[in-house]
Design a protein around this motif. Structure first.
Motif, PDB file in Angstrom:
ATOM      1  N   ILE A 178     101.201  48.096  66.077  1.00 33.84           N
ATOM      2  CA  ILE A 178     102.576  47.589  66.038  1.00 33.84           C
ATOM      3  C   ILE A 178     102.632  46.221  66.710  1.00 33.84           C
ATOM      4  N   VAL A 179     103.567  45.405  66.271  1.00 35.37           N
ATOM      5  CA  VAL A 179     103.807  44.097  66.873  1.00 35.37           C
ATOM      6  C   VAL A 179     105.225  44.092  67.446  1.00 35.37           C
ATOM      7  N   ALA A 180     105.340  43.782  68.722  1.00 37.53           N
ATOM      8  CA  ALA A 180     106.643  43.637  69.372  1.00 37.53           C
ATOM      9  C   ALA A 180     106.914  42.143  69.524  1.00 37.53           C
ATOM     10  N   ILE A 181     108.016  41.681  68.974  1.00 38.95           N
ATOM     11  CA  ILE A 181     108.281  40.246  68.876  1.00 38.95           C
ATOM     12  C   ILE A 181     109.478  39.884  69.748  1.00 38.95           C
ATOM     13  N   HIS A 182     109.370  38.735  70.426  1.00 38.57           N
ATOM     14  CA  HIS A 182     110.396  38.306  71.377  1.00 38.57           C
ATOM     15  C   HIS A 182     110.695  36.817  71.186  1.00 38.57           C
TER      16      HIS A 182
ATOM     17  N   CYS B  32     106.646  46.299  62.888  1.00 37.27           N
ATOM     18  CA  CYS B  32     107.049  45.400  63.974  1.00 37.27           C
ATOM     19  C   CYS B  32     108.461  45.725  64.423  1.00 37.27           C
ATOM     20  N   VAL B  33     108.756  45.341  65.646  1.00 33.89           N
ATOM     21  CA  VAL B  33     110.108  45.453  66.189  1.00 33.89           C
ATOM     22  C   VAL B  33     110.431  44.137  66.879  1.00 33.89           C
ATOM     23  N   PHE B  34     111.600  43.605  66.595  1.00 39.73           N
ATOM     24  CA  PHE B  34     112.041  42.352  67.201  1.00 39.73           C
ATOM     25  C   PHE B  34     113.056  42.655  68.286  1.00 39.73           C
ATOM     26  N   THR B  35     112.826  42.125  69.489  1.00 45.80           N
ATOM     27  CA  THR B  35     113.797  42.246  70.574  1.00 45.80           C
ATOM     28  C   THR B  35     114.562  40.930  70.693  1.00 45.80           C
ATOM     29  N   ALA B  36     115.874  41.005  70.494  1.00 47.43           N
ATOM     30  CA  ALA B  36     116.729  39.816  70.617  1.00 47.43           C
ATOM     31  C   ALA B  36     117.205  39.722  72.070  1.00 47.43           C
ATOM     32  N   HIS B  37     116.666  38.762  72.807  1.00 48.24           N
ATOM     33  CA  HIS B  37     117.078  38.554  74.198  1.00 48.24           C
ATOM     34  C   HIS B  37     118.284  37.615  74.233  1.00 48.24           C
ATOM     35  N   GLY B  38     119.269  37.915  73.424  1.00 52.90           N
ATOM     36  CA  GLY B  38     120.416  37.022  73.254  1.00 52.90           C
ATOM     37  C   GLY B  38     120.262  36.279  71.938  1.00 52.90           C
TER      38      GLY B  38
ATOM     39  N   MET C  83     121.937  45.718  59.204  1.00 53.08           N
ATOM     40  CA  MET C  83     122.567  46.995  58.903  1.00 53.08           C
ATOM     41  C   MET C  83     122.565  47.856  60.161  1.00 53.08           C
ATOM     42  N   PRO C  84     123.588  48.682  60.359  1.00 51.66           N
ATOM     43  CA  PRO C  84     123.690  49.473  61.592  1.00 51.66           C
ATOM     44  C   PRO C  84     122.455  50.299  61.907  1.00 51.66           C
ATOM     45  N   GLU C  85     121.810  50.847  60.892  1.00 52.96           N
ATOM     46  CA  GLU C  85     120.646  51.708  61.132  1.00 52.96           C
ATOM     47  C   GLU C  85     119.404  50.927  61.574  1.00 52.96           C
ATOM     48  N   LYS C  86     119.457  49.614  61.444  1.00 58.29           N
ATOM     49  CA  LYS C  86     118.299  48.801  61.816  1.00 58.29           C
ATOM     50  C   LYS C  86     118.324  48.316  63.259  1.00 58.29           C
ATOM     51  N   VAL C  87     119.467  48.396  63.920  1.00 57.83           N
ATOM     52  CA  VAL C  87     119.593  47.784  65.246  1.00 57.83           C
ATOM     53  C   VAL C  87     119.983  48.826  66.288  1.00 57.83           C
ATOM     54  N   ILE C  88     119.258  48.814  67.401  1.00 62.32           N
ATOM     55  CA  ILE C  88     119.556  49.717  68.516  1.00 62.32           C
ATOM     56  C   ILE C  88     119.650  48.907  69.806  1.00 62.32           C
ATOM     57  N   THR C  89     120.403  49.432  70.748  1.00 64.33           N
ATOM     58  CA  THR C  89     120.498  48.803  72.065  1.00 64.33           C
ATOM     59  C   THR C  89     119.571  49.531  73.034  1.00 64.33           C
ATOM     60  N   ILE C  90     118.693  48.773  73.660  1.00 67.41           N
ATOM     61  CA  ILE C  90     117.938  49.258  74.815  1.00 67.41           C
ATOM     62  C   ILE C  90     118.236  48.277  75.937  1.00 67.41           C
ATOM     63  N   HIS C  91     119.082  48.677  76.855  1.00 69.78           N
ATOM     64  CA  HIS C  91     119.490  47.752  77.908  1.00 69.78           C
ATOM     65  C   HIS C  91     118.284  47.249  78.698  1.00 69.78           C
TER      66      HIS C  91
ATOM     67  N   THR D 117     111.710  52.013  74.997  1.00 67.54           N
ATOM     68  CA  THR D 117     110.971  51.031  74.208  1.00 67.54           C
ATOM     69  C   THR D 117     109.723  51.640  73.601  1.00 67.54           C
ATOM     70  N   ILE D 118     108.956  52.363  74.394  1.00 68.71           N
ATOM     71  CA  ILE D 118     107.714  52.928  73.864  1.00 68.71           C
ATOM     72  C   ILE D 118     108.014  54.027  72.849  1.00 68.71           C
ATOM     73  N   ALA D 119     109.124  54.737  73.011  1.00 71.48           N
ATOM     74  CA  ALA D 119     109.528  55.730  72.014  1.00 71.48           C
ATOM     75  C   ALA D 119     109.842  55.047  70.684  1.00 71.48           C
ATOM     76  N   THR D 120     110.459  53.868  70.748  1.00 64.88           N
ATOM     77  CA  THR D 120     110.749  53.090  69.537  1.00 64.88           C
ATOM     78  C   THR D 120     109.458  52.661  68.856  1.00 64.88           C
ATOM     79  N   TYR D 121     108.479  52.188  69.636  1.00 62.89           N
ATOM     80  CA  TYR D 121     107.179  51.811  69.076  1.00 62.89           C
ATOM     81  C   TYR D 121     106.565  52.981  68.308  1.00 62.89           C
ATOM     82  N   LYS D 122     106.531  54.131  68.956  1.00 67.20           N
ATOM     83  CA  LYS D 122     105.876  55.303  68.359  1.00 67.20           C
ATOM     84  C   LYS D 122     106.585  55.749  67.092  1.00 67.20           C
ATOM     85  N   ASN D 123     107.912  55.693  67.091  1.00 69.91           N
ATOM     86  CA  ASN D 123     108.667  56.091  65.906  1.00 69.91           C
ATOM     87  C   ASN D 123     108.384  55.165  64.729  1.00 69.91           C
ATOM     88  N   LEU D 124     108.254  53.880  64.994  1.00 69.37           N
ATOM     89  CA  LEU D 124     107.964  52.931  63.932  1.00 69.37           C
ATOM     90  C   LEU D 124     106.560  53.118  63.367  1.00 69.37           C
TER      91      LEU D 124
END
Length: 366
Positions: free
Chosen positions: A88-92, A111-117, A164-172, A352-359
């Motif tokens: 997996i690739v985590a992108i920032h 891959c998962v993209f984290t939007a830091h703003g 789309m709503p199903e594509k985006v999650i909040t991880i504070h 975060t790691i749970a998200t990686y594993k699910n993807l």
């Protein structure tokens, strides 16, 4: 897992860079193979270096839009990913977010993209908002999952139909606790105010200095931690207004935790933000917070509970906390309580790691 963390640069310490560092350190400690790919200058800031992590430099990945270099960066990162073959690739960060998602899509690597703003957040110039919003809509079509660091950013993306709503999650966002976080501060008549932020356009240190000038007769000392292009402007303001004995510019500092443990009040006067780590670190150190009501800040700073949200009344808010030691302590304890409940590194890491594993389990990146 074999994990790549992709970020636009690791040349200087910022929120996204600290996030990648701390996440990578824990991942490596847990036995995962971690590679950090970063662009910018071919240097890694000393505070961001880790043992047990592989660093790879992208020659063509830069922060500003440059179509020619961006195309080269796409092929370069694609080549690196084919060589590393991560699970997996985590992108920032914004630029890496565009180029990286294209590269992952073309190689069918999850891959998962984290939007830091978001680059199109409120406060950014309107024309830039429009451009970046359209770019993110295109990139969103290639995204299987996007993490936002606060609910405000998730709602912003949904409101503008970027995702789309199903594509985006909040991880504070979450920050590491430190041994200094529980230390009591020495009693002193001088109230130490601290702001930890780079001296760049969004942070508005000059606004804080102007507010302090109105209450210069009170017993306070201001400490600025950070460097940047606008630092000289603030230093000149201090000199012109004879505040040199009440304001200290420390520049970049390797032990911010120690400074926070000795402070009485944290202030952040940003024009726009996601959910800044600096505020969460200050909360972990039992500090009351005064901050701009932008981005996801209100999700951590509860107005009149663990601090105040600025509403064109910065001088007044500063006065209230400078002159009321009991209120500072009460709000500081509430900051610690909120931090422990919602913003620890451990909580953020687990999600975060749970998200990686699910993807990874769900298959390719389409």
């Amino acid at each position: 897992m074999k994990i790549v963390q992709l970020i636009t640069h690791m040349n200087e310490v910022g929120g996204a860079q600290v996030h990648v560092r701390d996440l990578s350190k824990q991942l490596a400690y847990d036995g995962h193979l971690v590679t950090i790919i970063s662009g910018g200058d071919n240097i890694i800031a000393e505070d961001l270096l880790l043992e047990g992590v592989t660093y790879t430099h992208s020659e063509f990945l830069i922060r500003n839009i440059n179509v020619f270099r961006d195309v080269l960066a796409f092929f370069e990162i694609r080549k690196i990913l084919k060589k590393v073959q991560p699970d997996i690739v985590a992108i920032h960060s914004s630029k890496a977010g565009i180029v990286g998602r294209l590269a992952c899509w073309s190689t069918r690597i999850p891959c998962v993209f984290t939007a830091h703003g978001w680059a199109f957040t409120e406060g950014v110039e309107k024309k830039k908002q429009l451009v970046y919003r359209q770019i993110e809509k295109c990139a969103g079509k290639l995204s299987k999952k996007v993490i936002t660091v606060c609910d405000q950013d998730r709602n912003l993306a949904l409101r503008h139909q970027v995702l789309m709503p199903e594509k985006v999650i909040t991880i504070h966002n979450g920050v590491l606790d430190t041994k200094n976080a529980a230390l009591k501060k020495d009693n002193s008549e001088v109230v130490t105010i601290i702001m930890v932020a780079r001296f760049e356009k969004p942070k508005q240190q000059l606004e804080l200095l102007e507010a302090l000038l109105h209450i210069k007769e009170l017993n306070w000392h201001m400490i600025f931690v950070g460097d940047g292009n606008l630092k000289q402007e603030s230093a000149q303001f201090v000199q012109d207004n004879y505040l040199g004995n009440k304001v200290t510019f420390l520049g970049s500092h390797s032990n911010v935790s120690e400074l926070l443990s000795a402070a009485d009040l944290f202030v952040l006067t940003s024009e726009w933000e996601g959910l800044p780590l600096s505020i969460l670190e200050a909360m972990a150190h039992r500090l009351p917070i005064i901050a701009s009501n932008v981005g996801g800040i209100k999700e951590a700073v509860r107005d009149s509970e663990n601090g105040f949200l600025i509403q064109d009344n910065l001088s007044e808010l500063l006065s209230r906390l400078i002159e009321n030691e009991l209120l500072r302590k009460q709000m500081g304890e509430k900051s610690r309580e909120i931090y422990e409940a919602s913003f620890t590194f451990e909580k953020m890491y687990a999600k975060t790691i749970a998200t990686y594993k699910n993807l990874i389990v769900s298959g390719d990146n389409l």
